[in-house]
Design a protein around this motif. Structure first.
Motif, PDB file in Angstrom:
ATOM      1  N   LYS A 106       0.832  -1.199   0.000  1.00  7.64           N
ATOM      2  CA  LYS A 106       0.000   0.000   0.000  1.00  7.64           C
ATOM      3  C   LYS A 106       0.872   1.256   0.000  1.00  7.64           C
ATOM      4  O   LYS A 106       1.992   1.239   0.513  1.00  7.64           O
ATOM      5  CB  LYS A 106      -0.903   0.005   1.231  1.00  7.64           C
ATOM      6  N   PRO A 107       0.361   2.358  -0.542  1.00 10.15           N
ATOM      7  CA  PRO A 107       1.112   3.620  -0.479  1.00 10.15           C
ATOM      8  C   PRO A 107       1.347   4.028   0.973  1.00 10.15           C
ATOM      9  O   PRO A 107       0.487   3.829   1.837  1.00 10.15           O
ATOM     10  CB  PRO A 107       0.199   4.614  -1.200  1.00 10.15           C
ATOM     11  N   LEU A 108       2.503   4.594   1.238  1.00 16.51           N
ATOM     12  CA  LEU A 108       2.857   5.009   2.592  1.00 16.51           C
ATOM     13  C   LEU A 108       2.837   6.529   2.671  1.00 16.51           C
ATOM     14  O   LEU A 108       3.564   7.207   1.943  1.00 16.51           O
ATOM     15  CB  LEU A 108       4.248   4.486   2.959  1.00 16.51           C
ATOM     16  N   LYS A 109       2.012   7.052   3.566  1.00 12.99           N
ATOM     17  CA  LYS A 109       1.958   8.495   3.776  1.00 12.99           C
ATOM     18  C   LYS A 109       3.005   8.880   4.810  1.00 12.99           C
ATOM     19  O   LYS A 109       2.702   9.235   5.944  1.00 12.99           O
ATOM     20  CB  LYS A 109       0.566   8.908   4.249  1.00 12.99           C
ATOM     21  N   GLY A 110       4.230   8.742   4.423  1.00 13.65           N
ATOM     22  CA  GLY A 110       5.310   9.029   5.348  1.00 13.65           C
ATOM     23  C   GLY A 110       6.646   8.807   4.684  1.00 13.65           C
ATOM     24  O   GLY A 110       6.796   8.986   3.476  1.00 13.65           O
TER      25      GLY A 110
END
Length: 378
Positions: free
Chosen positions: A38-42
């Motif tokens: 999943k995309p990582l917001k960090g």
């Protein structure tokens, strides 16, 4: 001590393990963290230093009222392998963090050359111009099949003679022929054929004897070993040599030389006994069991064990493995430890103590650590 170099190598190893593939002396690694695709917001932060030395962790935060969350964290440490406790260190951090970390995950290099994927081995007995003229050998393959070669062949092992020239895939061993001048004589071992015909046998054992037919000068000689992958061919420019058949994609895996030996013994009647050289294809190492002759001594030694130290070929090396690369690294998942840090105590100085390093301050490189922290900043 070249602590900076070791620190850089440890950081590089940790970073490559996180984001891609690399090799630790020919051992492959895959991604350590993927966030389940999943995309990582960090992002991630990577810090490290030598053993018992701190480094500050700082994770930037976009909004003060929206705290970051730790998604994953891993601690790496490494040093010169030996008989001490390589599996345990102490992690110190802000907020009074002090915790013993124990892990056997990681890798330990052997002290010596490792060629587990060789198709052919070549043993070369070298005698330069200054050593003397016309060194004669008796070289015998004694297990798992028997062959003998050299001008003095048959003196100790009355086996069938090794092949000479021709198709190098047909027999188990080949001799370069008698060199009555200076330079070298060589024996080629068809490891691939031996493994195919003797799958239950794990050891390919050679024994070497040598003496001077011509006049010795310094009397210095040495046995060099080379490993090759793919098919071999006779060197068209030098029949005392073989080369990889590059047309079929063959190539040299590596080479290394055992320590030199000096003798003035005469050929055949009073040959020097080097002892046995055992190659185990599964283990990948060559073990020299010395004969006990005064010029050789006694005991055992792996190929490459006495080679000079080269810090550019340790930790993440180039695959040639011709120097002392008896290093180790360990890793431990510390996600739960970092997630349990009190609010406001994630940033700050971290330190890893008691990283084992064989030889201590006398060894050219120090031990070191690296910590990778993946965080989310929503």
């Amino acid at each position: 001590m070249k602590l900076k170099l070791f620190f850089q190598q440890t950081i590089t190893l940790a970073l490559l393990l996180l984001i891609g593939q690399t090799a630790f002396a020919q051992s492959n690694f895959t991604n350590a963290y993927t966030n389940d695709g999943k995309p990582l917001k960090g992002n991630f932060v990577l810090i490290g230093n030598r053993s018992d030395a701190p480094y500050r962790l700082y994770i930037p935060q976009k909004q003060a009222d929206c705290p970051i969350s730790i998604k994953w964290a891993r601690l790496y440490w490494g040093g010169h392998a030996g008989g001490g406790n390589m599996d345990q260190v102490i992690l110190n951090g802000p907020g009074g963090l002090r915790q013993t970390i124990t892990s056997s995950n990681g890798h330990k290099e052997t002290n010596g050359v490792v060629w587990s994927d060789a198709d052919y081995l070549i043993y070369r007995v070298y005698f330069p111009n200054t050593a003397g003229r016309d060194l004669d050998i008796e070289a015998s393959l004694i297990a798992p099949v028997q062959r003998t070669a050299g001008y003095c062949r048959g003196g100790h092992y009355p086996y069938s003679s090794m092949s000479y020239g021709g198709n190098l895939t047909a027999d188990y061993a080949y001799w370069s022929g008698d060199n009555t001048g200076y330079g070298l004589e060589s024996v080629l071992i068809n490891v691939k054929k031996i493994k195919q015909d003797f799958p239950a046998n794990q050891n390919i054992v050679m024994r070497f004897f040598a003496g001077w037919f011509g006049g010795p000068n310094s009397g210095v000689m040495a046995i060099k070993a080379e490993a090759y992958k793919g098919e071999m061919m006779v060197d068209p420019s030098d029949h005392f040599n073989w080369v990889p058949n590059t047309a079929t994609g063959a190539y040299k895996v590596g080479e290394a030389t055992f320590p030199t030996v000096t003798t003035h013994r005469r050929a055949c009647s009073n040959n020097l006994d080097f002892g046995t050289f055992t190659y185990n294809p599964s283990d990948g190492r060559i073990l020299w069991t010395k004969s006990g002759d005064r010029e050789v001594g006694s005991g055992q030694e792996y190929l490459g064990q006495s080679s000079g130290f080269d810090p550019t070929k340790t930790i993440v090396n180039d695959g040639t493995r011709v120097d002392d690369d008896s290093y180790y690294y360990r890793w431990a998942d510390i996600t739960s430890i970092m997630q349990a840090q009190p609010a406001g105590s994630i940033d700050g100085e971290y330190r890893v103590d008691n990283i084992f390093n064989q030889g201590g301050s006398a060894w050219p490189l120090g031990s070191g650590w690296a910590m990778v922290v993946v965080y989310e900043d929503p």
